[in-house]
Design an enzyme around this catalytic site. Structure first.
Site, PDB file in Angstrom:
ATOM      1  N   ALA A 155     120.370 101.280  -0.564  1.00 14.72           N
ATOM      2  CA  ALA A 155     121.029 100.304  -1.681  1.00 14.72           C
ATOM      3  C   ALA A 155     119.711  99.107  -1.865  1.00 14.72           C
ATOM      4  CB  ALA A 155     122.182  99.939  -1.440  1.00 14.72           C
ATOM      5  N   GLY A 166     122.088 104.304   1.348  1.00 16.43           N
ATOM      6  CA  GLY A 166     122.561 104.711   0.119  1.00 16.43           C
ATOM      7  C   GLY A 166     121.744 105.644  -0.504  1.00 16.43           C
ATOM      8  N   GLU A 186     122.861 108.717   1.594  1.00 12.23           N
ATOM      9  CA  GLU A 186     124.562 109.187   0.902  1.00 12.23           C
ATOM     10  C   GLU A 186     124.580 109.581  -0.313  1.00 12.23           C
ATOM     11  OE1 GLU A 186     125.356 104.774   1.626  1.00 12.23           O
ATOM     12  OE2 GLU A 186     127.044 105.513   2.635  1.00 12.23           O
ATOM     13  N   GLU A 193     121.834 101.119   8.147  1.00 13.13           N
ATOM     14  CA  GLU A 193     122.506  99.723   7.945  1.00 13.13           C
ATOM     15  C   GLU A 193     122.618  99.027   8.869  1.00 13.13           C
ATOM     16  OE1 GLU A 193     123.104 103.027   6.799  1.00 13.13           O
ATOM     17  OE2 GLU A 193     123.927 102.998   4.809  1.00 13.13           O
TER      18      GLU A 193
HETATM   19  N1  DAK Z   1     115.731  97.589  -0.817  1.00 17.37           N
HETATM   20  C1  DAK Z   1     115.140  96.857  -1.682  1.00 17.37           C
HETATM   21  N2  DAK Z   1     113.763  96.843  -1.666  1.00 17.37           N
HETATM   22  C2  DAK Z   1     113.284  97.980  -0.771  1.00 17.37           C
HETATM   23  C3  DAK Z   1     113.913  98.706  -0.127  1.00 17.37           C
HETATM   24  C4  DAK Z   1     115.521  98.740  -0.296  1.00 17.37           C
HETATM   25  N3  DAK Z   1     116.489  99.180   0.371  1.00 17.37           N
HETATM   26  N4  DAK Z   1     113.184  99.632   0.786  1.00 17.37           N
HETATM   27  C5  DAK Z   1     112.052  99.290   0.421  1.00 17.37           C
HETATM   28  N5  DAK Z   1     112.037  98.307  -0.492  1.00 17.37           N
HETATM   29  C6  DAK Z   1     111.003  97.652  -1.230  1.00 17.37           C
HETATM   30  C7  DAK Z   1     110.049  96.934  -0.128  1.00 17.37           C
HETATM   31  O1  DAK Z   1     110.716  95.657   0.076  1.00 17.37           O
HETATM   32  C8  DAK Z   1     108.462  97.041  -0.667  1.00 17.37           C
HETATM   33  O2  DAK Z   1     108.672  95.863  -1.596  1.00 17.37           O
HETATM   34  P1  DAK Z   1     107.487  94.835  -1.801  1.00 17.37           P
HETATM   35  O3  DAK Z   1     107.415  94.102  -0.561  1.00 17.37           O
HETATM   36  O4  DAK Z   1     106.135  95.966  -2.214  1.00 17.37           O
HETATM   37  O5  DAK Z   1     107.919  94.193  -2.944  1.00 17.37           O
HETATM   38  C9  DAK Z   1     108.477  98.323  -1.253  1.00 17.37           C
HETATM   39  O6  DAK Z   1     109.851  98.721  -1.574  1.00 17.37           O
HETATM   40  C10 DAK Z   1     107.906  99.145  -0.287  1.00 17.37           C
HETATM   41  O7  DAK Z   1     108.412  99.122   0.994  1.00 17.37           O
HETATM   42  P2  DAK Z   1     107.779  98.793   2.212  1.00 17.37           P
HETATM   43  O8  DAK Z   1     106.454  98.112   2.046  1.00 17.37           O
HETATM   44  O9  DAK Z   1     108.800  98.537   3.460  1.00 17.37           O
HETATM   45  O10 DAK Z   1     107.221 100.287   2.658  1.00 17.37           O
HETATM   46  P3  DAK Z   1     106.990 101.073   4.031  1.00 17.37           P
HETATM   47  O11 DAK Z   1     106.114 102.216   3.748  1.00 17.37           O
HETATM   48  O12 DAK Z   1     106.101 100.120   4.923  1.00 17.37           O
HETATM   49  O13 DAK Z   1     108.369 101.171   4.627  1.00 17.37           O
HETATM   50  C11 DAK Z   1     110.790 101.661   4.501  1.00 17.37           C
HETATM   51  C12 DAK Z   1     109.197 102.171   4.046  1.00 17.37           C
HETATM   52  C13 DAK Z   1     111.521 102.838   3.717  1.00 17.37           C
HETATM   53  C14 DAK Z   1     110.693 102.421   6.079  1.00 17.37           C
HETATM   54  C15 DAK Z   1     111.086 100.698   4.518  1.00 17.37           C
HETATM   55  O14 DAK Z   1     110.776 100.010   3.174  1.00 17.37           O
HETATM   56  C16 DAK Z   1     112.711 100.236   4.922  1.00 17.37           C
HETATM   57  O15 DAK Z   1     112.912 100.206   6.258  1.00 17.37           O
HETATM   58  N6  DAK Z   1     113.270  99.872   3.666  1.00 17.37           N
HETATM   59  C17 DAK Z   1     114.763  99.714   3.741  1.00 17.37           C
HETATM   60  C18 DAK Z   1     115.495 100.876   4.300  1.00 17.37           C
HETATM   61  C19 DAK Z   1     116.944 100.511   4.515  1.00 17.37           C
HETATM   62  O16 DAK Z   1     117.432  99.614   5.483  1.00 17.37           O
HETATM   63  N7  DAK Z   1     117.967 101.254   3.475  1.00 17.37           N
HETATM   64  C20 DAK Z   1     119.373 100.959   3.887  1.00 17.37           C
HETATM   65  C21 DAK Z   1     119.657  99.626   2.924  1.00 17.37           C
HETATM   66  S1  DAK Z   1     121.387  99.189   2.869  1.00 17.37           S
HETATM   67  C22 DAK Z   1     128.166 100.622  -0.995  1.00 17.37           C
HETATM   68  C23 DAK Z   1     127.392 101.609  -1.179  1.00 17.37           C
HETATM   69  C24 DAK Z   1     125.938 101.611  -0.657  1.00 17.37           C
HETATM   70  C25 DAK Z   1     125.435 100.886   0.348  1.00 17.37           C
HETATM   71  C26 DAK Z   1     126.243  99.902   0.663  1.00 17.37           C
HETATM   72  C27 DAK Z   1     127.689  99.886   0.131  1.00 17.37           C
HETATM   73  N8  DAK Z   1     129.391 100.216  -1.506  1.00 17.37           N
HETATM   74  C28 DAK Z   1     129.765 101.386  -2.524  1.00 17.37           C
HETATM   75  C29 DAK Z   1     130.146  99.319  -1.124  1.00 17.37           C
HETATM   76  C30 DAK Z   1     124.240 101.078   1.157  1.00 17.37           C
HETATM   77  C31 DAK Z   1     123.828 100.190   1.767  1.00 17.37           C
HETATM   78  C32 DAK Z   1     122.094 100.622   2.176  1.00 17.37           C
HETATM   79  O17 DAK Z   1     121.367 101.486   1.622  1.00 17.37           O
END
Ligand code: DAK
Length: 258
Positions: free
Chosen positions: A65, A109, A112, A132
């Site tokens: 997400a 997400g 998921e 998360e």
């Molecule tokens: N959200 C927003 N931007 C993201 C992102 C994300 N999840 N993942 C990556 N980006 C963006 C980065 O900020 C970066 O943007 P700029 O800085 O260039 O503007 C760009 O994508 C490239 O990312 P990186 O520079 O970080 O790329 P790397 O290759 O170095 O790393 C990575 C890739 C995938 C390992 C890293 O980006 C990362 O760790 N991303 C976050 C992964 C994460 O934590 N995902 C879980 C998010 S929480 C719900 C339903 C669903 C959810 C919640 C509630 N309800 C129905 C209530 C779900 C929650 C989640 O998914």
């Protein structure tokens, strides 16, 4: 309908939906989740479409997400808007088969969403995770429930509690994905699988999907009873008669969804 965050293309009887926010690794924001629900609703209503493939880019199916969208949410806003929830329910309500073709990151997400599809074909570069916990939250779109059903409690706990990623090989071993293919072949394999499904009776395919999904929702006794009734019901279709006649006559069945 034209979409801002998706590319939708219908070839023959397969609707290919590509998540398209490359700058954010296809992070799912409310717009994208709403558009995806809309695209699936349209595919469901389109008689030409018999199977759906959902994919992302080579680097990311979806990296979760959108964290920037969620970061400032208060509890009351999250609760009142029930963020993503209604559109996520519309996605899982899709009755036509959906294949997730996953390359690169399928995190949070994104993982998921892949699990909300009917099966996952992964490229050898795919990485699945529920990280998360690193953000101080838990999964919110079914990850604690679906991942546990896919891979069992121990591995699901490991993924959710450590936030580590699982590569494609481990995901196949654990039963999360149905097959792993070279990255360059991912779309071709997923489209070929979808094409194979599209050759079946859409009535039967939808019945099969409903019966398999029932196994997640009910007891074994009730699930088997449901399957039996579904089996009986399919004898009311012309496609059953055609399928069996074609077998006896040693020819390809010509299903007419009747
Ligand atoms: N959200 C927003 N931007 C993201 C992102 C994300 N999840 N993942 C990556 N980006 C963006 C980065 O900020 C970066 O943007 P700029 O800085 O260039 O503007 C760009 O994508 C490239 O990312 P990186 O520079 O970080 O790329 P790397 O290759 O170095 O790393 C990575 C890739 C995938 C390992 C890293 O980006 C990362 O760790 N991303 C976050 C992964 C994460 O934590 N995902 C879980 C998010 S929480 C719900 C339903 C669903 C959810 C919640 C509630 N309800 C129905 C209530 C779900 C929650 C989640 O998914």
């Amino acid at each position: 309908m034209a979409f801002e965050t998706l590319i939708v293309d219908i070839t023959d009887h397969v609707c290919l939906i590509k998540l398209n926010r490359p700058d954010a690794l296809n992070a799912l924001n409310t717009e994208m989740v709403a558009e995806l629900a809309e695209a699936l609703t349209e595919a469901e209503a389109n008689e030409k479409v018999r199977c759906i493939v959902l994919t992302g880019s080579e680097k990311a199916f979806a990296a979760g997400a959108d964290i920037s969208e969620m970061a400032e949410l208060s509890f009351v806003e999250a609760f009142l808007t029930d963020i993503y929830a209604r559109d996520a329910d519309r996605i899982t309500a899709t009755r036509k088969p959906i294949i997730a073709a996953v390359s690169g990151y399928a995190l949070g997400g994104g993982c998921e969403l892949a699990m909300m599809c009917d099966f996952i074909i992964a490229s050898d570069s795919a990485k699945f995770g529920q990280p998360e916990i690193n953000l101080g939250i838990c999964a919110g779109m079914g990850g604690t429930q679906r991942l546990t059903r896919f891979v069992g409690k121990s591995k699901a706990m490991d993924m959710h509690l450590t936030g580590r990623f699982m590569d494609a090989e481990e995901a196949e071993r654990a039963g999360l994905v149905s097959r792993v293919v070279p990255t360059r072949k991912l779309q071709e394999e997923a489209m070929a699988a979808a094409q194979k499904i599209a050759e079946k009776s859409v009535v039967t395919a939808m019945a099969v999907k409903e019966a398999v999904n029932r196994s997640y929702e009910t007891t074994l006794t009730e699930g088997v009873r449901f399957e039996r009734r579904m089996f009986n019901a399919l004898f009311a279709t012309e496609d059953q008669a055609e399928g069996m006649a074609a077998f006896k006559e040693k020819r390809e069945a010509q299903f007419r969804d009747k």
